[in-house]
Design an enzyme around this catalytic site. Structure first.
Site, mmCIF file in Angstrom:
data_model
loop_
_atom_site.group_PDB
_atom_site.id
_atom_site.type_symbol
_atom_site.label_atom_id
_atom_site.label_comp_id
_atom_site.label_asym_id
_atom_site.label_seq_id
_atom_site.Cartn_x
_atom_site.Cartn_y
_atom_site.Cartn_z
ATOM 1 N N CYS A 90 49.725 18.233 38.488
ATOM 2 C CA CYS A 90 49.628 17.407 37.286
ATOM 3 C C CYS A 90 50.932 16.714 36.942
ATOM 4 O O CYS A 90 50.954 15.780 36.143
ATOM 5 C CB CYS A 90 49.167 18.255 36.105
ATOM 6 S SG CYS A 90 50.345 19.566 35.695
ATOM 7 N N SER A 113 47.859 9.845 31.382
ATOM 8 C CA SER A 113 47.960 10.112 32.808
ATOM 9 C C SER A 113 49.290 9.615 33.358
ATOM 10 O O SER A 113 49.621 8.431 33.243
ATOM 11 C CB SER A 113 46.803 9.408 33.545
ATOM 12 O OG SER A 113 47.084 9.237 34.908
ATOM 13 N N LEU A 114 50.056 10.494 33.999
ATOM 14 C CA LEU A 114 51.314 10.080 34.623
ATOM 15 C C LEU A 114 51.067 9.046 35.721
ATOM 16 O O LEU A 114 51.879 8.136 35.917
ATOM 17 C CB LEU A 114 52.031 11.299 35.205
ATOM 18 C CG LEU A 114 52.598 12.298 34.196
ATOM 19 C CD1 LEU A 114 53.161 13.514 34.921
ATOM 20 C CD2 LEU A 114 53.679 11.655 33.342
ATOM 21 N N ARG A 115 49.975 9.185 36.435
ATOM 22 C CA ARG A 115 49.644 8.213 37.485
ATOM 23 C C ARG A 115 49.424 6.829 36.887
ATOM 24 O O ARG A 115 49.936 5.823 37.405
ATOM 25 C CB ARG A 115 48.377 8.670 38.232
ATOM 26 C CG ARG A 115 47.834 7.640 39.228
ATOM 27 C CD ARG A 115 46.480 8.079 39.754
ATOM 28 N NE ARG A 115 45.508 8.244 38.678
ATOM 29 C CZ ARG A 115 44.802 7.256 38.157
ATOM 30 N NH1 ARG A 115 44.953 6.023 38.593
ATOM 31 N NH2 ARG A 115 43.930 7.500 37.187
ATOM 32 N N ARG A 116 48.694 6.759 35.779
ATOM 33 C CA ARG A 116 48.465 5.463 35.144
ATOM 34 C C ARG A 116 49.750 4.929 34.525
ATOM 35 O O ARG A 116 50.055 3.739 34.632
ATOM 36 C CB ARG A 116 47.373 5.594 34.072
ATOM 37 C CG ARG A 116 45.984 5.841 34.645
ATOM 38 C CD ARG A 116 44.982 6.194 33.574
ATOM 39 N NE ARG A 116 43.649 6.416 34.136
ATOM 40 C CZ ARG A 116 42.717 7.181 33.578
ATOM 41 N NH1 ARG A 116 42.971 7.795 32.432
ATOM 42 N NH2 ARG A 116 41.547 7.318 34.152
ATOM 43 N N ARG A 163 45.388 11.808 24.014
ATOM 44 C CA ARG A 163 44.412 12.775 24.500
ATOM 45 C C ARG A 163 43.123 12.562 23.732
ATOM 46 O O ARG A 163 43.056 11.797 22.777
ATOM 47 C CB ARG A 163 44.908 14.210 24.258
ATOM 48 C CG ARG A 163 46.089 14.677 25.094
ATOM 49 C CD ARG A 163 45.699 15.087 26.507
ATOM 50 N NE ARG A 163 44.521 15.943 26.533
ATOM 51 C CZ ARG A 163 44.527 17.262 26.286
ATOM 52 N NH1 ARG A 163 45.662 17.863 25.967
ATOM 53 N NH2 ARG A 163 43.415 17.973 26.350
ATOM 54 N N GLY A 164 42.075 13.279 24.141
ATOM 55 C CA GLY A 164 40.805 13.211 23.442
ATOM 56 C C GLY A 164 39.700 12.693 24.340
ATOM 57 O O GLY A 164 39.929 12.286 25.482
ATOM 58 N N VAL A 209 36.418 10.133 25.387
ATOM 59 C CA VAL A 209 36.427 8.693 25.650
ATOM 60 C C VAL A 209 36.414 7.892 24.359
ATOM 61 O O VAL A 209 37.243 6.989 24.155
ATOM 62 C CB VAL A 209 35.222 8.313 26.538
ATOM 63 C CG1 VAL A 209 35.095 6.794 26.636
ATOM 64 C CG2 VAL A 209 35.373 8.917 27.931
ATOM 65 N N GLN A 210 35.498 8.199 23.442
ATOM 66 C CA GLN A 210 35.404 7.409 22.215
ATOM 67 C C GLN A 210 36.633 7.590 21.331
ATOM 68 O O GLN A 210 37.112 6.635 20.715
ATOM 69 C CB GLN A 210 34.133 7.784 21.440
ATOM 70 C CG GLN A 210 33.823 6.828 20.292
ATOM 71 C CD GLN A 210 33.635 5.391 20.765
ATOM 72 O OE1 GLN A 210 32.794 5.108 21.612
ATOM 73 N NE2 GLN A 210 34.418 4.467 20.227
ATOM 74 N N THR A 211 37.160 8.812 21.283
ATOM 75 C CA THR A 211 38.366 9.059 20.493
ATOM 76 C C THR A 211 39.519 8.196 20.979
ATOM 77 O O THR A 211 40.270 7.613 20.186
ATOM 78 C CB THR A 211 38.754 10.548 20.567
ATOM 79 O OG1 THR A 211 37.713 11.338 19.979
ATOM 80 C CG2 THR A 211 40.054 10.813 19.827
ATOM 81 N N ARG A 212 39.666 8.099 22.285
ATOM 82 C CA ARG A 212 40.762 7.294 22.835
ATOM 83 C C ARG A 212 40.541 5.809 22.582
ATOM 84 O O ARG A 212 41.480 5.074 22.272
ATOM 85 C CB ARG A 212 40.931 7.604 24.320
ATOM 86 C CG ARG A 212 41.632 8.930 24.567
ATOM 87 C CD ARG A 212 41.810 9.238 26.027
ATOM 88 N NE ARG A 212 40.588 9.768 26.614
ATOM 89 C CZ ARG A 212 40.422 9.982 27.916
ATOM 90 N NH1 ARG A 212 41.397 9.671 28.768
ATOM 91 N NH2 ARG A 212 39.298 10.483 28.374
ATOM 92 N N LYS A 228 38.241 15.044 40.243
ATOM 93 C CA LYS A 228 39.681 14.790 40.073
ATOM 94 C C LYS A 228 40.374 15.912 39.302
ATOM 95 O O LYS A 228 41.607 16.022 39.355
ATOM 96 C CB LYS A 228 39.925 13.451 39.387
ATOM 97 C CG LYS A 228 39.479 13.357 37.948
ATOM 98 C CD LYS A 228 39.741 11.977 37.382
ATOM 99 C CE LYS A 228 39.281 11.845 35.941
ATOM 100 N NZ LYS A 228 39.983 12.746 35.023
ATOM 101 N N ASP A 229 39.610 16.761 38.599
ATOM 102 C CA ASP A 229 40.193 17.888 37.864
ATOM 103 C C ASP A 229 40.378 19.128 38.739
ATOM 104 O O ASP A 229 40.971 20.115 38.288
ATOM 105 C CB ASP A 229 39.301 18.280 36.680
ATOM 106 C CG ASP A 229 39.229 17.209 35.614
ATOM 107 O OD1 ASP A 229 40.189 16.419 35.503
ATOM 108 O OD2 ASP A 229 38.216 17.152 34.893
#
Length: 310
Positions: free
Chosen positions: A244, A129-132, A149-150, A152-155, A82-83
């Site tokens: 993006c 994410s703009l999509r989300r 941002r960040g 997975v655990q940071t978020r 996806k990136d």
């Protein structure tokens, strides 16, 4: 054939998991092959105080890795599909797409039991994410959407009162599962209400086009089913000239040789323009071209609707 291989990867826990997963798969298929990892820092990893759309979007997590590939410092790059932009740079190619994990997003509420529809009015939900953002706005226009941002655990940690005090965050199921992070109360957001990013849940293995040895080593990891689905999704994104800054979602499924594609273009208010298509694609190399054609046709339908209005 090569006796050793260097894989380039970002240094996040998820990126390392993905690179190690490919390393282990290669070692299993080629006993005696020496596979090393080279951790490469990207701009997307270093700049965390701004949203991706503000600093370049797609490509932020791959450019330095692709440069190392071109310079022959590494033999293989492992990316999240996806990136990846539509076209690889000259001299590089997305040679293999392995079997896809879940494409879906997940609502991770602070208080188990809440779903997207039962979160309190004006609850704070974190996502970058703009999509989300636009799909949540379409379903729950009252919610407060907080850019984050960040890793997975940071978020996930931003749900705590001493951080961002969020009621929930939205993350990709594939990343959560790969890292072994799962909790009771997580809600999987599925089609048709919530569509993923094109290619979400899939990996992309990138090589130099002239490196036939590496191509041969990684070829057994290709998943034809995943390839057909993500080619249709990515062709739809390309067809709407998405980047993006484009809140665009697409999901394709394969049943036998029939691909079904559902795509959605949104605006900032959450208003959606959608199109679907379904049909046989056949098998082999020709099937990829048919899947891409389907994605392009769906994109034309969406652009036509979006231009002319409801």
């Amino acid at each position: 054939m090569k006796s050793s291989l260097v894989i380039g990867t970002r240094g996040s826990a998820l990126a390392l998991w993905q690179a190690e997963h490919i390393r282990d798969a290669l070692r299993e298929r080629h006993p005696g092959l020496n596979v090393d990892l080279e951790v490469i820092s990207t701009k997307g990893d270093r700049v965390l105080d701004r949203q991706l759309s503000e600093i370049g979007g797609k490509g932020l997590f791959i450019k330095e890795i692709e440069a190392a590939l071109v310079d022959r410092k590494i033999d293989l790059a492992v990316h999240s599909l996806k990136d990846m932009p539509w076209a690889a740079p000259d001299g590089l190619e997305l040679a293999v797409i392995p079997e896809r994990a879940s494409p879906w997003d997940v609502l991770c509420p602070r208080d188990p039991g809440h779903t997207l529809h039962t979160l309190p009015p004006r609850a704070r939900v974190g996502t970058g994410s703009l999509r989300r953002i636009t799909q949540i706005r379409r379903l729950r226009p009252d919610l407060q959407l907080v850019p984050i941002r960040g890793n997975v655990q940071t978020r996930l940690d931003k749900r705590s009162a001493d951080r961002e005090d969020l009621h929930a965050v939205v993350l990709a199921e594939a990343g959560l599962r790969r890292l072994g992070i799962w909790a009771q109360g997580f809600q999987v957001l599925r089609a048709p209400d919530f569509l993923p990013a094109p290619g979400q849940g899939a990996l992309a293995l990138e090589i130099r086009t002239d490196d036939n040895d590496t191509r041969g080593l990684i070829a057994p990891l290709e998943c034809p089913r995943t390839r057909l689905c993500v080619e249709a999704e990515r062709a739809a994104l390309h067809g709407v000239e998405g980047d993006c800054h484009t809140p665009f979602a697409a999901w394709a499924d394969l049943d036998g040789d029939v691909v079904t594609l559902h795509a959605r273009l949104l605006d900032e208010s959450g208003r959606a323009t959608e199109a679907r298509d379904s049909g046989p694609v056949g098998k082999g190399a020709a099937a990829v071209a048919v899947a891409r054609s389907m994605g392009a046709a769906v994109a034309r339908n969406i652009v036509r609707q979006h231009t002319t209005g409801p």
